[in-house]
Design a protein around this motif. Structure first.
Motif, mmCIF file in Angstrom:
data_model
loop_
_atom_site.group_PDB
_atom_site.id
_atom_site.type_symbol
_atom_site.label_atom_id
_atom_site.label_comp_id
_atom_site.label_asym_id
_atom_site.label_seq_id
_atom_site.Cartn_x
_atom_site.Cartn_y
_atom_site.Cartn_z
ATOM 1 N N ALA A 45 4.221 5.350 -5.714
ATOM 2 C CA ALA A 45 4.223 5.260 -7.181
ATOM 3 C C ALA A 45 3.249 6.249 -7.793
ATOM 4 C CB ALA A 45 3.884 3.835 -7.611
ATOM 5 N N ALA A 46 2.093 6.370 -7.156
ATOM 6 C CA ALA A 46 1.106 7.328 -7.657
ATOM 7 C C ALA A 46 1.612 8.761 -7.507
ATOM 8 C CB ALA A 46 -0.216 7.146 -6.924
ATOM 9 N N ALA A 47 2.262 9.046 -6.393
ATOM 10 C CA ALA A 47 2.744 10.404 -6.140
ATOM 11 C C ALA A 47 3.872 10.807 -7.083
ATOM 12 C CB ALA A 47 3.218 10.520 -4.687
ATOM 13 N N THR A 48 4.658 9.831 -7.538
ATOM 14 C CA THR A 48 5.791 10.128 -8.421
ATOM 15 C C THR A 48 5.469 9.923 -9.895
ATOM 16 O OG1 THR A 48 6.609 7.855 -8.146
ATOM 17 C CG2 THR A 48 7.468 9.534 -6.631
ATOM 18 N N GLY A 49 4.230 9.521 -10.186
ATOM 19 C CA GLY A 49 3.833 9.316 -11.571
ATOM 20 C C GLY A 49 4.302 8.010 -12.172
ATOM 21 N N ARG A 50 4.847 7.131 -11.355
ATOM 22 C CA ARG A 50 5.371 5.870 -11.872
ATOM 23 C C ARG A 50 4.328 4.765 -11.926
ATOM 24 N NH1 ARG A 50 11.196 5.873 -8.634
ATOM 25 N NH2 ARG A 50 12.218 7.430 -9.959
ATOM 26 N N LEU A 51 3.155 5.040 -11.412
ATOM 27 C CA LEU A 51 2.129 3.999 -11.407
ATOM 28 C C LEU A 51 1.740 3.608 -12.827
ATOM 29 C CD1 LEU A 51 0.541 2.421 -9.299
ATOM 30 C CD2 LEU A 51 -1.271 4.119 -9.458
ATOM 31 N N ASP A 52 1.829 4.554 -13.764
ATOM 32 C CA ASP A 52 1.486 4.273 -15.163
ATOM 33 C C ASP A 52 2.710 4.116 -16.051
ATOM 34 O OD1 ASP A 52 -1.287 4.507 -14.616
ATOM 35 O OD2 ASP A 52 -1.107 6.692 -14.654
ATOM 36 N N ASP A 78 0.834 -1.205 0.000
ATOM 37 C CA ASP A 78 0.000 0.000 0.000
ATOM 38 C C ASP A 78 0.870 1.256 0.000
ATOM 39 O OD1 ASP A 78 -2.254 -1.587 0.043
ATOM 40 O OD2 ASP A 78 -2.564 -1.411 2.216
ATOM 41 N N THR A 79 1.956 1.208 0.771
ATOM 42 C CA THR A 79 2.882 2.342 0.811
ATOM 43 C C THR A 79 3.549 2.551 -0.546
ATOM 44 O OG1 THR A 79 3.323 1.984 3.169
ATOM 45 C CG2 THR A 79 4.950 3.256 1.938
ATOM 46 N N VAL A 80 4.004 1.465 -1.160
ATOM 47 C CA VAL A 80 4.664 1.546 -2.463
ATOM 48 C C VAL A 80 3.708 2.099 -3.521
ATOM 49 C CG1 VAL A 80 5.632 0.150 -4.337
ATOM 50 C CG2 VAL A 80 6.355 -0.251 -1.978
ATOM 51 N N LEU A 81 2.474 1.643 -3.507
ATOM 52 C CA LEU A 81 1.515 2.122 -4.498
ATOM 53 C C LEU A 81 1.235 3.615 -4.325
ATOM 54 C CD1 LEU A 81 -1.002 -0.881 -4.584
ATOM 55 C CD2 LEU A 81 0.703 -0.265 -6.309
ATOM 56 N N ARG A 82 1.171 4.063 -3.073
ATOM 57 C CA ARG A 82 0.974 5.500 -2.844
ATOM 58 C C ARG A 82 2.172 6.293 -3.361
ATOM 59 N NH1 ARG A 82 -1.276 3.700 2.136
ATOM 60 N NH2 ARG A 82 0.729 4.067 3.203
ATOM 61 N N ALA A 131 10.887 -1.304 -3.098
ATOM 62 C CA ALA A 131 10.283 -0.090 -2.530
ATOM 63 C C ALA A 131 11.173 1.145 -2.604
ATOM 64 C CB ALA A 131 9.849 -0.360 -1.086
ATOM 65 N N PRO A 132 12.483 1.053 -2.300
ATOM 66 C CA PRO A 132 13.303 2.270 -2.345
ATOM 67 C C PRO A 132 13.381 2.918 -3.720
ATOM 68 C CG PRO A 132 14.391 0.553 -1.050
ATOM 69 C CD PRO A 132 13.225 -0.084 -1.730
ATOM 70 N N GLU A 133 13.070 2.181 -4.779
ATOM 71 C CA GLU A 133 13.083 2.787 -6.106
ATOM 72 C C GLU A 133 12.024 3.884 -6.224
ATOM 73 O OE1 GLU A 133 13.284 0.304 -9.526
ATOM 74 O OE2 GLU A 133 14.328 -1.314 -8.471
ATOM 75 N N PHE A 134 10.990 3.805 -5.407
ATOM 76 C CA PHE A 134 9.920 4.800 -5.471
ATOM 77 C C PHE A 134 10.135 5.943 -4.482
ATOM 78 C CE2 PHE A 134 8.179 0.842 -7.021
ATOM 79 C CZ PHE A 134 7.589 1.235 -8.212
ATOM 80 N N THR A 135 10.985 5.739 -3.517
ATOM 81 C CA THR A 135 11.229 6.782 -2.515
ATOM 82 C C THR A 135 12.550 7.490 -2.729
ATOM 83 O OG1 THR A 135 12.232 5.155 -1.017
ATOM 84 C CG2 THR A 135 9.862 5.555 -0.785
ATOM 85 N N GLY A 136 13.444 6.873 -3.497
ATOM 86 C CA GLY A 136 14.765 7.454 -3.660
ATOM 87 C C GLY A 136 15.560 7.362 -2.373
ATOM 88 N N LEU A 137 16.544 8.213 -2.239
ATOM 89 C CA LEU A 137 17.414 8.161 -1.062
ATOM 90 C C LEU A 137 16.661 8.428 0.231
ATOM 91 C CD1 LEU A 137 20.663 9.910 -2.341
ATOM 92 C CD2 LEU A 137 20.324 7.488 -1.834
#
Length: 385
Positions: free
Chosen positions: A265-272, A259-263, A329-335
């Motif tokens: 991904a959506a926030a960074t535009g990577r979900l699509d 759920d955290t990863v999907l949020r 997961a860190p791929e979506f949050t970065g450092l």
């Protein structure tokens, strides 16, 4: 997803409501932000659950439960994890040690130990692993020497034990007889830990919960501290660990992390983004499968037909999926994803960081992934026989 009765749905809603109360939410947040080197002990929320019989709802009323089923117990586990409540003490005290005493303890042992665990007033630990001895308990060297009147003195060293520094007692696997038959001669003892003959040293690791190096330097246990039959501890361990190994807890952790990863991904535009979308879709399906596998194991227990092959398959799948998700997961949050919950800038209260550090251990605890695959291959597929 599993289907629940209206009564079970109501029970989940009541547990959820308690865990959403402001003081509980604040207490959980404080736990996540304890200074480095500190970790939570017994939580007040455990006691509040215990007052209602919810901490171990599947236990009989006389021992502090509700006389309910493993379904209600699994619901509590899911909700604790979904709300971020530290669950290690609960898992050790209720799911492992409490289960072992409920199944193999005497009436006196159940009456003496289970109510405190169910009320969240006492806690317990496990002393199995030793230096050079991981999954293969047949090689353990901790020994018990007779000490008159049916008592024993225990000598040896145990490692990789969690929450032991806070626990009141532990279940320890100790060799009582050396017959040359490696799986015979092991006995389980209920060992008091607040004793001068029990020495502890911290074993620091990547997770928020330290492990403990425990030396048993002649601690005395009585005949009424033997759990199960003398010399038959190997069979006893295999039975209750197999029953505990449903995967419900790790499946819930995987869903929370997903759920955290999907949020993110959506926030960074990577979900699509095609580079990520297929991986997220695959992991979403596998996390859902993890929960279904775990709940199939719960259903087996409720129906009185535990299945070692299915529980081993579930344990392998849910822990491996969680590990893969934790690496992604860190791929979506970065450092920022490496920041822990103590940092105000940590995304999602440090969930990503905590999962990344916890994931490797989940594939080792309660049976390594390799052992789980061995059980599936030999007992399920009848290979290597």
């Amino acid at each position: 997803m599993p289907l629940f009765t209206p009564e079970q749905d109501k029970f989940r809603a009541e547990v959820c409501a308690l865990l959403c109360e402001e003081d509980v939410v604040e207490a959980v947040a404080r736990c996540r932000r304890l200074p480095g080197g500190e970790e939570p002990e017994l939580l007040d929320v455990y006691r509040r659950l215990g007052e209602r019989g919810w901490l171990a709802p599947n236990w009989p009323v006389e021992y502090g439960g509700l006389g309910a089923t493993m379904v209600e117990k699994a619901i509590v586990t899911e909700e604790l994890i979904r709300h971020g409540v530290p669950d290690v003490t609960h898992g050790l005290s209720v799911d492992i040690v409490g289960l072992a005493i409920a199944l193999f303890g005497t009436d006196a042992q159940r009456a003496r130990l289970l109510p405190g665990l169910a009320r969240g007033e006492t806690s317990a630990a496990v002393l199995f692993s030793e230096p050079g001895v991981g999954s293969d308990l047949s090689s353990l060297r901790t020994r018990a020497e007779p000490d008159g009147d049916g008592g024993w003195r225990l000598f040896g060293r145990k490692i990789f034990s969690m929450k032991t520094q806070f626990a009141d007692f532990a279940v320890a696997a100790v060799r009582t007889t050396d017959t040359g038959v490696k799986y015979h001669g092991i006995t389980l003892f209920l060992v008091p830990l607040r004793n001068l003959a029990v020495k502890m040293r911290p074993m620091w690791n990547l997770t928020e919960d330290r492990m403990v190096d425990v030396t048993l330097d002649g601690v005395r246990v009585g005949a009424d501290d033997v759990l199960g039959e003398v010399d038959e501890g190997w069979q006893t361990v295999n039975r209750f660990l197999g029953l505990e190994r449903t995967g419900v807890d790790t499946a819930a952790k995987a869903q929370r992390l997903l759920d955290t990863v999907l949020r993110q991904a959506a926030a960074t535009g990577r979900l699509d983004d095609p580079a990520y979308a297929h991986r997220l879709l695959d992991l979403t399906a596998r996390v859902r499968a993890a929960r279904l596998l775990a709940w199939r194991c719960v259903t087996n227990l409720v129906e009185g037909r535990p299945d070692d092959v299915q529980s081993s398959a579930a344990k392998w799948h849910v822990t491996e999926v969680f590990k893969e998700l934790a690496v992604l997961a860190p791929e979506f949050t970065g450092l920022d994803g490496v920041l822990d919950a103590r940092d105000a800038d940590a995304p999602a209260d440090g969930i990503v960081d905590a999962a990344y550090r916890e994931a490797p251990g989940l594939t080792l605890a309660a049976g390594t992934s390799q052992i789980m695959l061995y059980v599936v291959a030999t007992q399920g597929l009848e290979l290597l026989t």
